[in-house]
Design a protein around this motif. Structure first.
Motif, PDB file in Angstrom:
ATOM      1  N   GLY A  31     -19.935  19.325 -25.938  1.00  0.00           N
ATOM      2  CA  GLY A  31     -18.833  19.419 -24.986  1.00  0.00           C
ATOM      3  C   GLY A  31     -17.755  18.372 -25.205  1.00  0.00           C
ATOM      4  N   VAL A  32     -17.481  18.068 -26.478  1.00  0.00           N
ATOM      5  CA  VAL A  32     -16.465  17.072 -26.817  1.00  0.00           C
ATOM      6  C   VAL A  32     -15.496  17.658 -27.830  1.00  0.00           C
ATOM      7  CG1 VAL A  32     -17.992  15.110 -26.368  1.00  0.00           C
ATOM      8  CG2 VAL A  32     -17.854  16.044 -28.676  1.00  0.00           C
ATOM      9  N   ARG A  33     -14.382  16.973 -28.020  1.00  0.00           N
ATOM     10  CA  ARG A  33     -13.425  17.389 -29.043  1.00  0.00           C
ATOM     11  C   ARG A  33     -13.958  16.986 -30.415  1.00  0.00           C
ATOM     12  NH1 ARG A  33      -8.503  18.876 -27.570  1.00  0.00           N
ATOM     13  NH2 ARG A  33      -7.532  17.957 -29.393  1.00  0.00           N
ATOM     14  N   PRO A  34     -13.575  17.696 -31.469  1.00  0.00           N
ATOM     15  CA  PRO A  34     -14.046  17.361 -32.818  1.00  0.00           C
ATOM     16  C   PRO A  34     -13.776  15.908 -33.217  1.00  0.00           C
ATOM     17  CG  PRO A  34     -13.030  19.514 -32.841  1.00  0.00           C
ATOM     18  CD  PRO A  34     -12.774  18.931 -31.471  1.00  0.00           C
ATOM     19  N   GLU A  35     -12.646  15.367 -32.808  1.00  0.00           N
ATOM     20  CA  GLU A  35     -12.324  13.979 -33.142  1.00  0.00           C
ATOM     21  C   GLU A  35     -13.328  13.017 -32.510  1.00  0.00           C
ATOM     22  OE1 GLU A  35     -10.099  16.084 -31.636  1.00  0.00           O
ATOM     23  OE2 GLU A  35      -9.008  16.636 -33.444  1.00  0.00           O
ATOM     24  N   ARG A  36     -13.735  13.301 -31.287  1.00  0.00           N
ATOM     25  CA  ARG A  36     -14.717  12.457 -30.581  1.00  0.00           C
ATOM     26  C   ARG A  36     -16.074  12.535 -31.274  1.00  0.00           C
ATOM     27  NH1 ARG A  36     -16.614   8.884 -27.698  1.00  0.00           N
ATOM     28  NH2 ARG A  36     -17.644   9.154 -25.709  1.00  0.00           N
ATOM     29  N   LEU A  37     -16.432  13.717 -31.717  1.00  0.00           N
ATOM     30  CA  LEU A  37     -17.691  13.886 -32.446  1.00  0.00           C
ATOM     31  C   LEU A  37     -17.674  13.053 -33.726  1.00  0.00           C
ATOM     32  CD1 LEU A  37     -20.416  15.488 -32.772  1.00  0.00           C
ATOM     33  CD2 LEU A  37     -19.097  16.970 -34.274  1.00  0.00           C
ATOM     34  N   LYS A  38     -16.588  13.124 -34.479  1.00  0.00           N
ATOM     35  CA  LYS A  38     -16.485  12.367 -35.733  1.00  0.00           C
ATOM     36  C   LYS A  38     -16.532  10.862 -35.475  1.00  0.00           C
ATOM     37  CE  LYS A  38     -14.043  15.888 -38.346  1.00  0.00           C
ATOM     38  NZ  LYS A  38     -12.804  16.255 -39.054  1.00  0.00           N
ATOM     39  N   THR A  39     -15.926  10.414 -34.381  1.00  0.00           N
ATOM     40  CA  THR A  39     -15.984   9.006 -34.013  1.00  0.00           C
ATOM     41  C   THR A  39     -17.418   8.591 -33.734  1.00  0.00           C
ATOM     42  OG1 THR A  39     -13.749   9.057 -33.100  1.00  0.00           O
ATOM     43  CG2 THR A  39     -15.200   7.288 -32.323  1.00  0.00           C
ATOM     44  N   ALA A  40     -18.156   9.434 -33.029  1.00  0.00           N
ATOM     45  CA  ALA A  40     -19.553   9.144 -32.718  1.00  0.00           C
ATOM     46  C   ALA A  40     -20.391   9.084 -33.990  1.00  0.00           C
ATOM     47  CB  ALA A  40     -20.110  10.195 -31.757  1.00  0.00           C
ATOM     48  N   VAL A  41     -20.166  10.006 -34.915  1.00  0.00           N
ATOM     49  CA  VAL A  41     -20.917  10.009 -36.176  1.00  0.00           C
ATOM     50  C   VAL A  41     -20.612   8.745 -36.975  1.00  0.00           C
ATOM     51  CG1 VAL A  41     -21.197  11.187 -38.403  1.00  0.00           C
ATOM     52  CG2 VAL A  41     -21.184  12.510 -36.284  1.00  0.00           C
ATOM     53  N   ARG A  42     -19.353   8.327 -36.995  1.00  0.00           N
ATOM     54  CA  ARG A  42     -19.005   7.086 -37.697  1.00  0.00           C
ATOM     55  C   ARG A  42     -19.689   5.883 -37.044  1.00  0.00           C
ATOM     56  NH1 ARG A  42     -13.934   9.583 -38.181  1.00  0.00           N
ATOM     57  NH2 ARG A  42     -13.139   8.532 -36.335  1.00  0.00           N
ATOM     58  N   ALA A  43     -19.852   5.909 -35.734  1.00  0.00           N
ATOM     59  CA  ALA A  43     -20.430   4.776 -35.010  1.00  0.00           C
ATOM     60  C   ALA A  43     -21.943   4.673 -35.182  1.00  0.00           C
ATOM     61  CB  ALA A  43     -20.082   4.877 -33.529  1.00  0.00           C
ATOM     62  N   VAL A  44     -22.654   5.820 -35.164  1.00  0.00           N
ATOM     63  CA  VAL A  44     -24.123   5.771 -35.143  1.00  0.00           C
ATOM     64  C   VAL A  44     -24.800   6.524 -36.276  1.00  0.00           C
ATOM     65  CG1 VAL A  44     -24.218   5.403 -32.651  1.00  0.00           C
ATOM     66  CG2 VAL A  44     -24.315   7.726 -33.550  1.00  0.00           C
ATOM     67  N   GLY A  45     -24.036   7.172 -37.136  1.00  0.00           N
ATOM     68  CA  GLY A  45     -24.636   7.946 -38.215  1.00  0.00           C
ATOM     69  C   GLY A  45     -24.693   9.420 -37.868  1.00  0.00           C
ATOM     70  N   ASN A  46     -25.285  10.216 -38.764  1.00  0.00           N
ATOM     71  CA  ASN A  46     -25.234  11.672 -38.600  1.00  0.00           C
ATOM     72  C   ASN A  46     -26.465  12.283 -37.931  1.00  0.00           C
ATOM     73  OD1 ASN A  46     -26.926  11.312 -40.793  1.00  0.00           O
ATOM     74  ND2 ASN A  46     -26.121  13.063 -41.916  1.00  0.00           N
ATOM     75  N   SER A  47     -27.316  11.473 -37.366  1.00  0.00           N
ATOM     76  CA  SER A  47     -28.459  11.989 -36.612  1.00  0.00           C
ATOM     77  C   SER A  47     -27.956  12.613 -35.312  1.00  0.00           C
ATOM     78  CB  SER A  47     -29.432  10.858 -36.290  1.00  0.00           C
ATOM     79  OG  SER A  47     -30.321  11.246 -35.269  1.00  0.00           O
ATOM     80  N   ALA A  48     -28.303  13.873 -35.082  1.00  0.00           N
ATOM     81  CA  ALA A  48     -27.868  14.554 -33.863  1.00  0.00           C
ATOM     82  C   ALA A  48     -28.389  13.849 -32.617  1.00  0.00           C
ATOM     83  CB  ALA A  48     -28.325  16.013 -33.887  1.00  0.00           C
ATOM     84  N   ALA A  49     -29.607  13.332 -32.680  1.00  0.00           N
ATOM     85  CA  ALA A  49     -30.179  12.627 -31.529  1.00  0.00           C
ATOM     86  C   ALA A  49     -29.409  11.343 -31.238  1.00  0.00           C
ATOM     87  CB  ALA A  49     -31.650  12.322 -31.776  1.00  0.00           C
ATOM     88  N   ALA A  50     -29.050  10.608 -32.277  1.00  0.00           N
ATOM     89  CA  ALA A  50     -28.295   9.361 -32.090  1.00  0.00           C
ATOM     90  C   ALA A  50     -26.905   9.652 -31.549  1.00  0.00           C
ATOM     91  CB  ALA A  50     -28.221   8.601 -33.404  1.00  0.00           C
ATOM     92  N   VAL A  51     -26.274  10.706 -32.046  1.00  0.00           N
ATOM     93  CA  VAL A  51     -24.943  11.082 -31.564  1.00  0.00           C
ATOM     94  C   VAL A  51     -25.014  11.503 -30.107  1.00  0.00           C
ATOM     95  CG1 VAL A  51     -23.056  12.738 -31.837  1.00  0.00           C
ATOM     96  CG2 VAL A  51     -24.034  11.625 -33.840  1.00  0.00           C
ATOM     97  N   ALA A  52     -26.030  12.287 -29.752  1.00  0.00           N
ATOM     98  CA  ALA A  52     -26.180  12.715 -28.352  1.00  0.00           C
ATOM     99  C   ALA A  52     -26.348  11.512 -27.437  1.00  0.00           C
ATOM    100  CB  ALA A  52     -27.397  13.644 -28.228  1.00  0.00           C
ATOM    101  N   LYS A  53     -27.153  10.552 -27.852  1.00  0.00           N
ATOM    102  CA  LYS A  53     -27.362   9.346 -27.044  1.00  0.00           C
ATOM    103  C   LYS A  53     -26.061   8.559 -26.918  1.00  0.00           C
ATOM    104  CE  LYS A  53     -30.328   5.317 -26.655  1.00  0.00           C
ATOM    105  NZ  LYS A  53     -31.434   4.559 -27.247  1.00  0.00           N
TER     106      LYS A  53
END
Length: 58
Positions: A31-53
Protein backbone atom coordinates in the motif's frame (compact mmCIF):
# COMPACT_ATOMS: atom_id res chain seq x y z
CA UNK A 1 17.14 -12.18 -14.32
CA UNK A 2 13.56 -13.34 -13.82
CA UNK A 3 11.94 -15.14 -16.72
CA UNK A 4 8.23 -14.26 -16.65
CA UNK A 5 7.48 -17.15 -19.01
CA UNK A 6 9.00 -19.73 -16.68
CA UNK A 7 6.35 -21.50 -14.64
CA UNK A 8 6.69 -22.31 -10.99
CA UNK A 9 6.22 -20.73 -7.61
CA UNK A 10 7.46 -17.14 -7.33
CA UNK A 11 10.03 -16.21 -4.73
CA UNK A 12 7.84 -14.24 -2.35
CA UNK A 13 10.64 -13.67 0.13
CA UNK A 14 12.71 -11.26 -2.00
CA UNK A 15 11.91 -8.01 -3.80
CA UNK A 16 13.66 -7.38 -7.11
CA UNK A 17 13.53 -3.63 -7.73
CA UNK A 18 15.10 -4.11 -11.17
CA UNK A 19 11.84 -5.57 -12.46
CA UNK A 20 9.01 -3.04 -12.87
CA UNK A 21 6.30 -5.68 -12.47
CA UNK A 22 7.77 -6.71 -9.11
CA UNK A 23 7.99 -3.11 -7.93
CA UNK A 24 4.32 -2.61 -8.85
CA UNK A 25 3.29 -5.87 -7.17
CA UNK A 26 5.09 -5.16 -3.88
CA UNK A 27 4.10 -1.48 -3.81
CA UNK A 28 0.45 -2.51 -4.17
CA UNK A 29 0.84 -5.28 -1.60
CA UNK A 30 2.28 -2.89 0.99
CA UNK A 31 0.00 0.00 0.00
CA UNK A 32 2.84 2.40 -0.81
CA UNK A 33 4.11 4.26 -3.84
CA UNK A 34 6.90 2.58 -5.85
CA UNK A 35 9.39 5.26 -4.77
CA UNK A 36 8.67 4.51 -1.09
CA UNK A 37 9.17 0.80 -1.71
CA UNK A 38 12.55 1.42 -3.37
CA UNK A 39 13.59 3.64 -0.45
CA UNK A 40 12.70 0.86 1.97
CA UNK A 41 14.67 -1.71 -0.04
CA UNK A 42 17.70 0.59 -0.08
CA UNK A 43 17.40 1.03 3.70
CA UNK A 44 16.96 -2.62 4.77
CA UNK A 45 17.72 -4.82 1.77
CA UNK A 46 15.46 -6.85 -0.50
CA UNK A 47 13.94 -9.19 2.07
CA UNK A 48 10.16 -8.80 1.89
CA UNK A 49 9.88 -9.39 5.64
CA UNK A 50 12.46 -6.69 6.42
CA UNK A 51 10.75 -4.24 4.07
CA UNK A 52 7.35 -4.95 5.63
CA UNK A 53 8.77 -4.33 9.10
CA UNK A 54 10.48 -1.13 7.95
CA UNK A 55 7.30 0.19 6.33
CA UNK A 56 5.17 -0.64 9.37
CA UNK A 57 7.53 1.33 11.64
CA UNK A 58 7.46 4.50 9.54
Amino acid sequence: MDNRNKTGAPDNSLINTSENYEVEYWANKFGVRPERLKTAVRAVGNSAAAVAKYLSNK
